[in-house]
Design an enzyme around this catalytic site. Structure first.
Site, mmCIF file in Angstrom:
data_model
loop_
_atom_site.group_PDB
_atom_site.id
_atom_site.type_symbol
_atom_site.label_atom_id
_atom_site.label_comp_id
_atom_site.label_asym_id
_atom_site.label_seq_id
_atom_site.Cartn_x
_atom_site.Cartn_y
_atom_site.Cartn_z
ATOM 1 N N ASP A 68 14.774 26.378 -12.891
ATOM 2 C CA ASP A 68 16.074 26.752 -12.213
ATOM 3 C C ASP A 68 16.895 26.807 -13.166
ATOM 4 O O ASP A 68 16.918 27.109 -14.377
ATOM 5 C CB ASP A 68 15.806 25.513 -11.295
ATOM 6 N N HIS A 125 22.737 24.108 -9.164
ATOM 7 C CA HIS A 125 21.429 24.698 -8.168
ATOM 8 C C HIS A 125 20.379 24.114 -8.577
ATOM 9 O O HIS A 125 19.709 23.240 -7.551
ATOM 10 C CB HIS A 125 21.542 26.139 -8.488
ATOM 11 N N SER A 151 16.349 28.685 -1.421
ATOM 12 C CA SER A 151 16.226 28.045 -2.468
ATOM 13 C C SER A 151 16.393 26.416 -2.346
ATOM 14 O O SER A 151 15.943 25.621 -2.721
ATOM 15 C CB SER A 151 17.667 28.202 -3.355
#
Ligand SMILES: *[C@@H]1O[C@H](CO)[C@@H](O)[C@H](O)[C@H]1NC(C)=O
Ligand SMILES: *[C@@H]1O[C@H](CO)[C@@H](O)[C@H](O)[C@H]1NC(C)=O
Ligand SMILES: *[C@@H]1O[C@H](CO)[C@@H](O)[C@H](O)[C@H]1NC(C)=O
Ligand SMILES: *[C@@H]1O[C@H](CO)[C@@H](O)[C@H](O)[C@H]1NC(C)=O
Ligand SMILES: *[C@@H]1O[C@H](CO)[C@@H](O)[C@H](O)[C@H]1NC(C)=O
Ligand SMILES: *[C@@H]1O[C@H](CO)[C@@H](O)[C@H](O)[C@H]1NC(C)=O
Ligand SMILES: *[C@@H]1O[C@H](CO)[C@@H](O)[C@H](O)[C@H]1NC(C)=O
Ligand SMILES: *[C@@H]1O[C@H](CO)[C@@H](O)[C@H](O)[C@H]1NC(C)=O
Length: 773
Positions: free
Chosen positions: A138, A201, A528
């Site tokens: 990630d 994220h 995601s």
């Protein structure tokens, strides 16, 4: 107009990727490639030395070889190096080199909106969960975040061999490993050269999978409550492969390589290509294959390119492909007009105007003519087209879903955007904002036109309950499987809409990249976000059953999934696969559909791969396709059934399956079948008796029916239940017309890998052109 709405949410990533790849035209410039070899390196020759000497012989000197080499992989019999087009050609023709893969840039599977963690699951206790390490590929992680403090965690499991890399970054008993990879060596001024997360994220996905329980988490008071990961006792290892420009192939392979060696138990990958790639070119499929060989399940996101058919990516059968669905909470922001009318729409509004009304104008009445604007442009409220004298102190009604920065730059107070694009999830904006339907928008425009002094106020955001939940959100990518029509994808669905989880304090808290505010929790949506829910659930199953294979863990999650309401989904299983994850049941599935490396190799061979191309994926020169007979994928021991029928052909398929008893030693299972009137399912035998745990029994499924045409999807199910109805082992059975021209054997036909010819906007039209090398 609506079609452009999502561009700002992805455009800067796409733009950077375009910049990187646009150098490709210069043939003498060195670009990173992965050189893949069939030979497994054994004996005392170190992989790196062999790679070195190969490079030296092609590049002419050891110093240029040294400069060129980026990674020498241990698990993949490959290395990454900077090569000119000519050198690529030389390597491609070299004996022992199977393929040279360019450094594709992948994208994160998120839309930049924020959301709620409504996922509750029971727990095995920190001691058992604590033996499980979830590796995430990630954008990094914020190590000081309260979601990742030590709390009561003991030392990492003794098998753990990971490291903590980079300056100003410290691991602990929650984050037990952290590495970073940037083969392109391209950093923006916001990128940290360490596993530290500047985008939010990776911090979000990590905390969703395995973050601590933290009370009083909220986004500006919205969605206040406890934030926690699925397995709060489990460990996190971050492999930072994504940067402001995207995530590169060579880095993804390097991260898989390290994660396997470090000893992770589950790998979570919330990123992917916009298009389907053949397995031998897809770093996630290749990395996940090696993970599978080493007993590690990879959970990956299905993509955010829905609702178009054939849009699912990350569909390798050895991985878990996760769609995104809603939870029972949605975010709504209301606007009140001076005439007493009130409108509501999806938006996460963190700004409080305290009920004060402001003058309301239409963007079309605020054109900055000296900037070349006119009402037809300024009604969209895009940056630069508005006259700030007109906009100052006003709420502006705009006819486009945009990020709101155009209004902010022109000193507006807030915005009401009309769009029919956004229905089932919400964004947050850098100013008071809501998104209403175009129909409501017409009424607001009428009010602006007719009132002498039109005024409005935008209320603070609200959370409403969503009685429709769960349903698969529109953006979640759909099947059919673009590569293997007889393997149903996605596998299952998990919450991925408006999920609240930890955030990097330096990352923008709204869709505007320039938003300077700082938050510890954010609410966003995407596959995601659903992927780490499934990863957390997989970690939970793995903690309960450390000896289970990746296929067994995946089977447990699929056969125990909660059945989704078919009436809410036109595309049925192509939206949700086997259903919504149910972790509490998944640890006791009763029976599992197991599969190993040999099974997947046989599957690939039947799909048209040969001994040469299979080794690209397995990285092992002992892998062989024993049979060259190309056939259907009906007997890969998959926990679901998919039968692709060509137009005008009769429905006919025979599947074999083997189940392994993981429930009570003495148990007898009987089968129930459901199918629509168009086809019938018969199962033989209809009773399976077991006397030991681990015992395997096989059965055959025959699906028959008349000829069909233009049938997008029809579905039934096979359910095995034991006598006490303690266990229910359910597999969907899907029958559909494959599009004319689609092939069962894609390795010979790459045209669909580039651009599917289904109806509806292609991704090119939707997001603009993403160049691949
Ligand atoms: C191509 O790249 C080489 C090496 O980076 C550079 O010397 C050359 O000027 C470039 N040519 C063009 C046309 O950009
Ligand atoms: C595999 O590679 C090893 C080492 O390079 C070699 O000795 C062996 O003959 C190869 N086996 C096959 C089947 O090609
Ligand atoms: C480490 O990073 C944090 C977060 O960016 C920053 O606040 C701190 O000053 C940094 N410390 C050092 C020594 O660079
Ligand atoms: C109009 O646009 C020009 C050029 O971008 C800019 O300099 C000017 O400040 C704008 N005027 C107003 C009133 O917003
Ligand atoms: C995979 O399982 C089959 C039986 O289902 C077995 O024959 C084969 O040896 C196994 N392969 C590996 C690599 O374990
Ligand atoms: C294997 O398949 C590839 C790609 O389809 C083809 O180029 C190659 O010639 C095949 N090799 C063999 C040994 O059949
Ligand atoms: C299973 O059933 C058989 C016969 O009914 C019995 O002999 C055996 O003890 C049982 N095994 C277990 C583990 O209950
Ligand atoms: C399948 O069955 C349904 C309901 O019985 C029917 O409406 C539909 O037309 C059938 N489709 C085909 C292709 O026969």
């Amino acid at each position: 107009m609506a079609k452009k709405g999502l561009i700002p949410l992805l455009c800067s990533l796409l733009f950077a990727a375009f910049l990187l790849n646009s150098h490709a035209a210069n043939a003498s410039e060195r670009k990173i490639h992965v050189v893949y070899m069939g030979d497994r390196l054994k004996g005392d020759l170190s992989a790196k030395r062999v790679h070195y000497s190969m490079l030296t012989s092609v590049l002419g000197s050891s110093s240029s070889a040294k400069e060129s080499l980026v990674y020498s992989y241990g698990n993949f019999n490959a290395f990454a190096a900077k090569l000119t087009e000519e050198e690529v050609k030389t390597f491609s023709e070299m004996d022992g080199v199977v393929r040279v893969i360019p450094n594709h840039i992948l994208q994160l599977h998120t839309t930049r909106s924020w959301d709620f963690l409504g996922f509750s699951q029971s727990s095995l206790g920190a001691r058992i969960e604590g033996d499980v390490v979830i590796g995430l590929l990630d954008t990094g992680i914020w190590p000081e975040h309260e979601s990742f403090t030590n709390q009561e965690l003991g030392a990492p499991p003794s098998k753990w061999k990971g490291i903590c890399q980079g300056a100003n970054f410290t691991c602990n008993n929650k984050i037990v490993g952290a590495r970073y990879y940037n083969s392109e060596e391209w950093y923006s001024d916001t990128d940290f050269k360490s596993p530290r997360d500047s985008e939010g994220h990776g911090t979000h996905t990590s905390s969703t999978a395995a973050g601590n329980r933290v009370a009083d988490a909220s986004y500006y008071g919205l969605a206040n409550g406890i934030a926690r990961g699925g397995v709060p006792g489990a460990r996190i290892a971050m492999y930072k492969v994504c940067w402001s420009f995207g995530c590169a192939t060579a880095d993804i392979l390097a991260a898989f390589d390290d994660a396997i060696a470090d000893g992770v138990d589950i790998i979570s990958v919330s990123l992917g290509f916009i298009f389907a790639l053949a397995y031998d070119e897809d770093p996630i499929a290749i990395g996940a294959f090696h993970a599978m060989k080493n007993g590690i399940l990879t959970s990956n996101s299905a993509g955010n390119s829905g609702p178009w058919p054939y849009s699912v990516v990350n569909f390798a059968p050895w991985t878990l492909t996760v769609a995104a669905s809603t939870i029972d909470r949605k975010f709504v922001t209301r606007v009140e007009l001076g005439n007493g009318m009130s409108y509501a729409g999806p938006s996460i509004n963190s700004f409080d105007l305290h009920g004060k009304s402001y003058p309301l104008i239409w963007g079309g009445d605020a054109a900055n003519y000296s900037a070349g604007s006119n009402p037809d442009l300024s009604k969209y409220c895009i940056n630069g087209y508005l006259n700030s004298y007109r906009v100052y102190g006003n709420i502006v009604f705009c006819e486009l879903l945009w990020d709101g920065t155009g209004i902010l730059e022109a000193s507006g107070v807030g915005t009401i955007m009309a769009s029919d694009r956004l229905k089932d999830f919400a964004f947050s904006f850098p100013l008071p904002a809501t998104v209403i339907s175009t129909k409501d928008g017409e009424q607001i425009l009428d009010y602006i036109r007719s009132a002498e002094y039109p005024v409005a106020t935008i209320l603070f955001g609200e959370t409403w309950s969503d009685v429709m939940a769960p349903y698969v959100v529109s953006f979640s990518s759909r099947g059919p499987n673009p590569m293997n029509p007889d393997i149903l994808k996605p596998d299952l669905t998990a919450p991925g809409v408006d999920i609240i989880a930890a955030w990097s304090p330096v990352a923008p808290p709204s869709v505007a990249y320039e938003d300077p505010r700082s938050v510890n929790y954010n609410i966003i949506s995407g596959t995601s976000m659903s992927c780490p829910h499934a990863s957390g659930a997989a970690a939970y199953v793995k903690a309960a059953h450390p000896d289970w294979s990746p296929a067994a863990v995946k089977s447990a999650l699929m056969t125990t999934a909660t059945v989704m309401d078919s009436t809410k989904h036109e595309d049925l299983e192509f939206a949700y696969g086997s259903g919504q994850i149910n972790p509490a049941h998944a640890i006791e599935p009763g029976l599992v559909y197991d599969a190993n490396e040999t099974d997947y190799i046989n599957f690939l061979c039947k799909q048209g791969y040969n001994t040469t191309t299979i080794r690209l994926i397995t990285g092992d020169n002992s892998s062989v396709c024993t049979s060259t007979v190309i056939g259907r994928a009906w007997d890969l021991n998959y926990p679901s059934f998919s039968l692709a029928v060509e137009d005008g052909e009769p429905i006919s398929g025979v599947f074999t399956r083997t189940v392994t008893n993981v429930g009570s030693a003495n148990s007898t299972y009987t089968v129930r079948m459901y199918s629509p009137s168009n086809f019938s399912i018969s199962v033989e035998p209809q009773v399976l008796s077991f006397s030991t745990v681990g015992e395997k029994k096989s059965y055959t499924v025959t699906v028959t029916g008349g000829t069909i045409s233009q049938q997008k999807i029809m579905s039934g199910a096979i359910i095995w239940t034991d006598g006490d109805h303690q266990y229910e082992v359910r597999s969907p059975v899907v029958v559909y017309n494959v599009l004319p021209g689609y092939t069962y054997f894609p390795p010979q036909n790459s045209k669909f890998q580039e651009k599917p010819t289904f109806q509806g906007p292609s991704m090119y039209e939707k997001y603009g052109v993403l160049r691949r090398n």
